[in-house]
Every structure is written in C-alpha cells, then in structure tokens.
Enzyme design. Structure first.
Site, PDB file in Angstrom:
ATOM      1  N   CYS A 107       0.828  -1.207   0.000  1.00  0.00           N
ATOM      2  CA  CYS A 107       0.000   0.000   0.000  1.00  0.00           C
ATOM      3  C   CYS A 107       0.864   1.260   0.000  1.00  0.00           C
ATOM      4  CB  CYS A 107      -0.996  -0.032   1.149  1.00  0.00           C
ATOM      5  SG  CYS A 107      -2.299   1.210   0.990  1.00  0.00           S
ATOM      6  N   HIS A 210      -3.540  -5.622   0.322  1.00  0.00           N
ATOM      7  CA  HIS A 210      -3.093  -5.844   1.703  1.00  0.00           C
ATOM      8  C   HIS A 210      -3.027  -7.327   2.065  1.00  0.00           C
ATOM      9  CE1 HIS A 210      -3.072  -1.701   3.322  1.00  0.00           C
ATOM     10  NE2 HIS A 210      -3.914  -1.477   2.322  1.00  0.00           N
ATOM     11  N   GLU A 212      -1.412  -8.579   4.401  1.00  0.00           N
ATOM     12  CA  GLU A 212      -1.380  -8.742   5.863  1.00  0.00           C
ATOM     13  C   GLU A 212      -2.776  -8.915   6.453  1.00  0.00           C
ATOM     14  OE1 GLU A 212      -2.066  -4.291   5.565  1.00  0.00           O
ATOM     15  OE2 GLU A 212      -1.157  -5.891   4.378  1.00  0.00           O
TER      16      GLU A 212
END
Length: 233
Positions: A107, A210, A212
C-alpha cells in the site's frame, strides 16, 4: 536460521505512538520469516546499521506520502503526512538497493517506493480520477472487493499466472506517474497500477493491496513466501 525482516513503523500522531498490525508479523511467521518493527528515525548512521543487520525490508501501509516529495502542493483531500517517516523510508530504500537487500512494499509501501524512484501519486483517487472501483473498502478487510490483471512476463505472473486476481483494497491514493525504473505487473480495470517490481535486483516488489489482512489465504502466503525466500539469500 529464519530471515530477520525489518518493518517500518506505522505512525499515530494523535496518540503520539508507533504501532503495527499483527497480520504483518503473523504472515511473515507463517512462511518462515521473523518480522521486527523498526524504530522511527531519520538518523543516517542508525538506518545504515539497520539495513546491515536485517535480511530484508518490508515497507508497511499508513499515512499519505507528502506531496512535496513528488513536486506537488498538498491538496485538501490529501491525508496526514509524517515527514520523518518519509525521510526514514526514503533512506532505507536507497540503502537497501545499494546493498541489494530484498524490499517488499504494501500500500503506502508501493507509493513511497514509486516516489523515491521518481514517480508521482494521485493525492485522492476518487477526486482526481472519478474511479468507480472500490479502492477504499469497509471492514472486514480479509475479503476481496475487486480484481487486478496480472501482466505476463512479470514476477507475479510467474508466481500466480497472467490474468485476473481478486484482491482486497484499502487506499485512497495511488500511482499517477510510474517511476522510470519501475515496471508494472498488475493493473486494475480503471487503469491504476496495483503492483510493481524493479528489474535486475534480487527482490524489489510492491503491491497496492493488503496481504497482511489476508495472510491466511493461499495467494497471500505465496506472495509473502516469495519475499521471505529472497531474504534467505
């Protein structure tokens, strides 16, 4: 020995704090790496020590990159900036490239990489492009909201395959002008570049989505594993 990966800290100016989403650490641990949150510093000697000691660098998400770094005036629709984090990450990128240490951006990490290498950003996608794609999704963040097209003959195409990949999305800025040295490897249907890489380095890649938040998903672990494997040397 598991590779040690330095994660740039997320800054919360309102609470005068540094923090980290657990998914970054959990995702790296799941594929054999050790994540360590770095201190917020722009001290040149300390940053050199950091790059010398870590096996790789992960540029995390967070607040907006200051427009002055890509030659623009800050607009009202640009978010909060942190000049010290900008300086820290810019120097870390330079040092990591000099040492050919693996770098992975997520990001904001994609955005700062693009800016440091000479690219520009949209300060707000909706305002400046009118895109109808949901680039800034609501919770939960572990689901997919749109597709990107993986370009052929790129590292992501070798990892997955050329063609569509469903991703999550949590950003309001993005690449406007791609840095000359970077190459696109995934593009959304509105034309926004969603993943990049730097040829001729061991591993320098970044994605706008993303992993994560979706670290348990197979495609996220494949991507994180490719980074961790590069960190092993």
């Amino acid at each position: 020995m598991k590779p040690l990966i330095g994660l740039t800290p997320i800054v919360d100016a309102g609470r005068d704090s540094l923090w980290m989403l657990p998914g970054y650490m959990q995702g790296l641990e799941a594929v054999g790496g050790i994540g360590m949150m770095l201190p917020l510093t722009d001290d040149a000697a300390m940053l050199k020590d950091i790059v010398d000691r870590v096996d790789g660098l992960l540029l995390t998400g967070g607040n907006d990159v200051a427009p002055v770094l890509y030659g623009e005036t800050k607009e009202t629709f640009c978010g909060e900036n942190d000049p010290r984090r900008d300086r820290m990450e810019a120097r870390l990128i330079e040092l990591a490239l000099q040492a050919d240490k693996p770098v992975f951006g997520i990001c904001r990490g994609l955005q700062i990489l693009n800016v440091v290498l000479g690219g520009t950003l949209y300060q707000d996608l909706k305002t400046q492009t009118g895109t109808e794609i949901t680039h800034s999704m609501d919770k939960p963040y572990d689901r997919t909201v749109h597709e990107v097209n993986i370009l052929p003959d790129t590292p992501l195409a070798a990892l997955y395959r050329p063609g569509p990949l469903a991703v999550n999305s949590r950003h309001h800025q993005g690449i406007k002008g791609l840095a000359p040295a970077l190459r696109a490897q995934a593009v959304a249907s509105d034309g926004l570049i969603e993943a990049v890489y730097l040829p001729e380095y061991r591993f320098v890649q970044a994605v706008q989505w993303h992993p994560e938040h979706r670290w348990q998903a197979a495609e996220s672990q494949s991507l994180l594993r490719s980074f961790v494997d590069a960190c092993r040397g």
